[in-house]
Design an enzyme around this catalytic site. Sequence first.
Site, PDB file in Angstrom:
ATOM      1  CE1 TYR A 173      -3.456  -2.724   0.742  1.00  0.00           C
ATOM      2  CE2 TYR A 173      -4.599  -0.628   0.707  1.00  0.00           C
ATOM      3  CZ  TYR A 173      -4.626  -1.996   0.621  1.00  0.00           C
ATOM      4  OH  TYR A 173      -5.813  -2.637   0.428  1.00  0.00           O
ATOM      5  CE  LYS A 222       2.004 -17.904  -0.992  1.00  0.00           C
ATOM      6  NZ  LYS A 222       1.246 -19.172  -1.029  1.00  0.00           N
ATOM      7  CG  ASP A 255      -1.870 -20.324   0.303  1.00  0.00           C
ATOM      8  OD1 ASP A 255      -1.467 -20.203   1.483  1.00  0.00           O
ATOM      9  OD2 ASP A 255      -1.267 -21.000  -0.556  1.00  0.00           O
ATOM     10  CG  ASP A 279      -8.085  -4.711   1.140  1.00  0.00           C
ATOM     11  OD1 ASP A 279      -9.088  -4.195   1.661  1.00  0.00           O
ATOM     12  OD2 ASP A 279      -7.884  -4.732  -0.096  1.00  0.00           O
ATOM     13  CG  ASP A 283     -13.685  -6.848   1.391  1.00  0.00           C
ATOM     14  OD1 ASP A 283     -13.669  -6.086   2.382  1.00  0.00           O
ATOM     15  OD2 ASP A 283     -13.967  -6.465   0.233  1.00  0.00           O
TER      16      ASP A 283
HETATM   17  C1  IPM Z   1     -10.580  -0.994   2.993  1.00  0.00           C
HETATM   18  C2  IPM Z   1     -10.716  -0.528   1.568  1.00  0.00           C
HETATM   19  C3  IPM Z   1      -9.538   0.373   1.244  1.00  0.00           C
HETATM   20  C4  IPM Z   1      -8.284  -0.457   1.398  1.00  0.00           C
HETATM   21  C5  IPM Z   1      -9.606   1.044  -0.131  1.00  0.00           C
HETATM   22  C6  IPM Z   1     -10.880   1.821  -0.334  1.00  0.00           C
HETATM   23  C7  IPM Z   1      -8.405   1.921  -0.368  1.00  0.00           C
HETATM   24  O1  IPM Z   1     -10.812  -1.604   0.701  1.00  0.00           O
HETATM   25  O2  IPM Z   1     -10.561  -0.150   3.893  1.00  0.00           O
HETATM   26  O3  IPM Z   1     -10.495  -2.206   3.202  1.00  0.00           O
HETATM   27  O4  IPM Z   1      -7.884  -1.178   0.479  1.00  0.00           O
HETATM   28  O5  IPM Z   1      -7.677  -0.387   2.470  1.00  0.00           O
HETATM   29 MG    MG Z   2     -10.936  -3.464   1.667  1.00  0.00          MG
END
Ligand code: IPM
Ligand code: MG
Length: 388
Positions: A173, A222, A255, A279, A283
Amino acid sequence: MAPMAATPFRRRAANLSFGNTFSSPSLPLHYLMSYKIVLLPGDGIGPEIVSAAVEVLKKIGTLCGHSFTFETHLIGGIAIDQTGNPLPDETVAACKASDAILLGAVGGPKWDDPSAKVRPEQGLLGIRKALSLFANLRPIKPFEELLDASPLKREIVEGTDILFFRELTGDVYFGESGRYGSGKEETAFQQMIYSVGEVERVVRLAAAAARTRKNHLTSVDKANVLEPSRLWRQTAARVMKEEFPDVKYDVVLVDAMAMFLIQRPRDFDVIVTANLFGDILTDEASMLPGSLGMLPSASIGDGGPGLYEPIHGSAPDIAGKGVANPLATILAAAMMLRHSLKLEDAALKIEAAVRQVLADGLRTADIARGKPSLNTKQMLDAVLERLK
Ligand code: IPM
Ligand code: MG
């Protein structure tokens, strides 16, 4: 008691509380405190859900005898439109001078051109970096009432209670990036980078949190392929051995973790991982409770103001329609009360009101599974009614 300035308390923000076992500190200390909250509504549904959370904060302030002042600032796409900069200096200054920050979401198709020089997401990454918010806490604890909304079977999801610590200011990042060459030879790169200090500090926070929960920390990397992961693994192992020998500690490759999360999520307590892996995994994990629309997150550093936001994005498809689920942002406001302002009682009251709304069968469209649903305002009113 006269209202007190909030600043001395802000310095104590590093002294965090986690999980469900925390018992309230002596309430009178905080009685009649006044707190400065910066609002960063951002894009898409951001403004709708942040204003819903503000109503909840106002009501809890009245109920518990605290007062909040709110200041709204620009971030993301709307900041690009109005100032050309996704993170205006004024926004950073206001955030630094605040007790805590509540953010909606950034981004949307309007600003998605991959060749654009400025992007809304730079605002979010910029504020994380500017405030040194190196740890992103993402609790994954499905509400019993919503288990049937999960794409996974009830017997797999039931009882899951994971707290992710995603490192937030390092990794690809913030690594160097660039392009060179042209045509088929055009090449892009992005450096994956971690220092020992960056790994140590997030592992320490995660391990300390584990101690207040089930005393189990899993580090995800990883290391079979990536050098930064090998540094991560060595550093984490040393910190755990030297400083947290009492905490059960294990290591899982990213993974494999992607698989375990949907196979046996109950086996994990606190998970610490790098920015990019975190990240993606969070999700994925956000699907366990059934909807992204229910999940709050906290980004914290070493004692400065923390930033609180729902983990869902700006949902441009439903923006402006007044149907977004405000619960994740309301729960983010509860995390803000708990972690930055040390108002555990107030946080618990908000969480109880949200649980009650769900127990009463009330749902926004994202969690209604085709049944009748409430819009944002109706859901907000339902929470306010149950806030006692
Ligand atoms: C999160 C989002 C952000 C990230 C994006 C919007 C930059 O996906 O907060 O998880 O990747 O950190
Ligand atoms: Mg995210």
